[in-house]
Design an enzyme around this catalytic site. Structure first.
Site, short mmCIF file in Angstrom:
data_model
loop_
_atom_site.label_atom_id
_atom_site.label_comp_id
_atom_site.label_asym_id
_atom_site.label_seq_id
_atom_site.Cartn_x
_atom_site.Cartn_y
_atom_site.Cartn_z
CB SER A 151 -0.98 0.07 1.25
OG SER A 151 -1.57 1.49 1.50
CE1 TYR A 164 -4.21 -2.09 5.03
CE2 TYR A 164 -3.29 0.05 4.66
CZ TYR A 164 -3.83 -1.18 4.26
OH TYR A 164 -3.89 -1.10 2.94
N1 LIG Z 1 -8.66 -0.33 -1.08
C1 LIG Z 1 -7.69 0.64 -0.93
O1 LIG Z 1 -7.74 2.04 -0.77
C2 LIG Z 1 -6.57 -0.27 -0.77
C3 LIG Z 1 -5.26 0.56 -0.80
C4 LIG Z 1 -3.90 0.21 -0.61
C5 LIG Z 1 -3.78 -1.10 -0.39
N2 LIG Z 1 -4.98 -2.02 -0.47
C6 LIG Z 1 -4.88 -3.60 -0.18
O2 LIG Z 1 -5.33 -4.17 -1.30
C7 LIG Z 1 -5.55 -5.36 -0.89
C8 LIG Z 1 -7.12 -5.85 -1.10
O3 LIG Z 1 -7.84 -5.07 -0.52
P1 LIG Z 1 -9.48 -4.38 -1.11
O4 LIG Z 1 -9.33 -2.72 -1.11
O5 LIG Z 1 -9.58 -4.99 -2.44
O6 LIG Z 1 -10.34 -4.85 -0.11
P2 LIG Z 1 -11.59 -5.89 0.19
O7 LIG Z 1 -12.37 -5.73 -1.09
O8 LIG Z 1 -12.16 -5.57 1.41
O9 LIG Z 1 -10.63 -7.19 -0.13
C9 LIG Z 1 -9.99 -7.93 1.09
C10 LIG Z 1 -10.15 -9.26 0.83
O10 LIG Z 1 -9.44 -10.14 1.79
C11 LIG Z 1 -10.26 -11.22 2.08
N3 LIG Z 1 -10.05 -11.17 3.73
C12 LIG Z 1 -10.04 -10.35 4.62
N4 LIG Z 1 -9.83 -10.98 5.74
C13 LIG Z 1 -9.42 -12.24 5.61
C14 LIG Z 1 -8.60 -13.37 6.28
N5 LIG Z 1 -8.64 -13.28 7.80
N6 LIG Z 1 -8.68 -14.43 5.49
C15 LIG Z 1 -8.70 -14.53 4.25
N7 LIG Z 1 -8.97 -13.70 3.58
C16 LIG Z 1 -9.26 -12.26 4.13
C17 LIG Z 1 -11.56 -10.51 2.16
O11 LIG Z 1 -12.56 -11.74 1.77
P3 LIG Z 1 -13.18 -12.33 3.09
O12 LIG Z 1 -13.95 -11.25 3.96
O13 LIG Z 1 -14.16 -13.28 2.59
O14 LIG Z 1 -12.39 -13.06 3.84
C18 LIG Z 1 -11.60 -9.83 0.56
O15 LIG Z 1 -11.83 -10.63 -0.53
C19 LIG Z 1 -5.33 -5.56 0.88
O16 LIG Z 1 -4.19 -6.05 0.97
C20 LIG Z 1 -5.30 -4.11 0.98
O17 LIG Z 1 -4.66 -3.65 2.23
C21 LIG Z 1 -6.36 -1.57 -0.59
#
Ligand SMILES: NC(=O)c1ccc[n+]([C@@H]2O[C@H](COP(=O)([O-])OP(=O)(O)OC[C@H]3O[C@@H](n4cnc5c(N)ncnc54)[C@H](OP(=O)(O)O)[C@@H]3O)[C@@H](O)[C@H]2O)c1
Length: 269
Positions: A151, A164
């Site tokens: 991130s 985080y």
């Molecule tokens: N959105 C942003 O602004 C942003 C910015 C920078 C980095 N990121 C990173 O991008 C990645 C994806 O995030 P996203 O934004 O796409 O959010 P998201 O849609 O909430 O995706 C997170 C995914 O992780 C899974 N997950 C959460 N807890 C888990 C656990 N304990 N075990 C296994 N799977 C788990 C969730 O599925 P379940 O709930 O079904 O487990 C979900 O599919 C993350 O690493 C996040 O830190 C996001």
């Protein structure tokens, strides 16, 4: 033949891609791009229904084999369980995308310590352990790729989003180090850092926010490239550079702290 047997069979020619956090957001967009290239997939997340729905769609639209493994990756035994499950099924992984992650916004003193442990276990420990579990087979085959989703928060301390940002700094540092270790092995290792992306983790539209499909595009380009770390989106490349290389860390922390304090307050209200 079941999905597992077919993936095991095809893995002999071209290993499957394993994507964690694959049911929503950035993970779902990445699986879409990999499936469009004809990659068989292994999808991991906790919500089995959502995973199976995503798998059905990918099978129908792209004619690839998709295996779902519902798993809570914050549990200490989860990465080893996943690796054993796939080994027993004869599924070879050529591309590993460690994407699953969670965030906790607010002052550290207000957060249940057990939730901080869970976040670190998911965002950092599981990423390192899963990488270490799948890397040796890739090295032995002389091919493969590992993409760890960090991130822009990895590039500076972030008050009110402290655990985080620290967990993502771990992912970035770990991946950059591994990039060096794997040079010349045929295994591509890269950290990809999104900024603000509109997903269930970060809902709502806002100026400068990007879409999961744009991050997936960056991931595909990063797989073809050579850099140890890539930031998604030009504005965020500049932001990461300024926060990590230009500003004193105290100033960077003040600015990120102002941003995340407002984010924490708007979540409460
Ligand atoms: N959105 C942003 O602004 C942003 C910015 C920078 C980095 N990121 C990173 O991008 C990645 C994806 O995030 P996203 O934004 O796409 O959010 P998201 O849609 O909430 O995706 C997170 C995914 O992780 C899974 N997950 C959460 N807890 C888990 C656990 N304990 N075990 C296994 N799977 C788990 C969730 O599925 P379940 O709930 O079904 O487990 C979900 O599919 C993350 O690493 C996040 O830190 C996001």
């Amino acid at each position: 033949m079941t999905s597992t047997e077919r993936i095991g069979q095809r893995a002999i020619d071209q290993g499957a891609a394993l994507v964690t956090g694959a049911g929503t957001g950035i993970g779902a967009a990445i699986t879409e791009r990999l499936a469009a290239q004809g990659r068989d997939l292994v999808l991991v997340a906790r919500d089995s229904v959502r995973l199976e729905t995503a798998a059905e769609r990918l099978r129908a639209e792209h004619r690839v084999d998709v295996l779902t493994v519902p798993l809570d990756l914050s549990r200490p035994d989860a990465p080893a369980h996943l690796a054993k499950h796939l080994k027993d099924a004869g599924v070879e992984i050529d591309i590993l995308v460690n994407n699953a992650g969670a965030a906790l916004v607010g002052p550290v003193g207000d957060i249940d310590p057990a939730r901080i442990r869970e976040l670190v276990d998911l965002n950092a420990t599981a990423v390192a352990e899963t990488t270490a579990l799948f890397l040796p087979a890739m090295l032995a085959r002389g091919r493969g790729a590992i993409v760890n989703i960090a991130s822009t928060a990895a590039y500076a301390p972030a008050p009110y989003n402290a655990a985080y940002a620290a967990s993502k700094a771990f992912v970035l540092s770990f991946t950059q180090a591994l990039w060096h270790e794997t040079r010349g092995t045929g295994v591509r290792v890269v950290a990809v850092s999104p900024g603000a992306i509109e997903t269930p983790m970060n809902p709502g539209r806002a100026r400068g926010k990007r879409q999961p499909e744009q991050v997936a595009e960056t991931v595909m380009a990063a797989l073809r490239g050579r850099a140890p770390a890539v930031v998604d989106g030009r504005a965020y490349v500049l932001q990461a550079f300024v926060f990590s290389r230009v500003l004193p860390s105290r100033t960077a922390a003040r600015l990120t702290g102002n941003f995340f304090r407002r984010a924490a307050q708007s979540k409460q209200s």
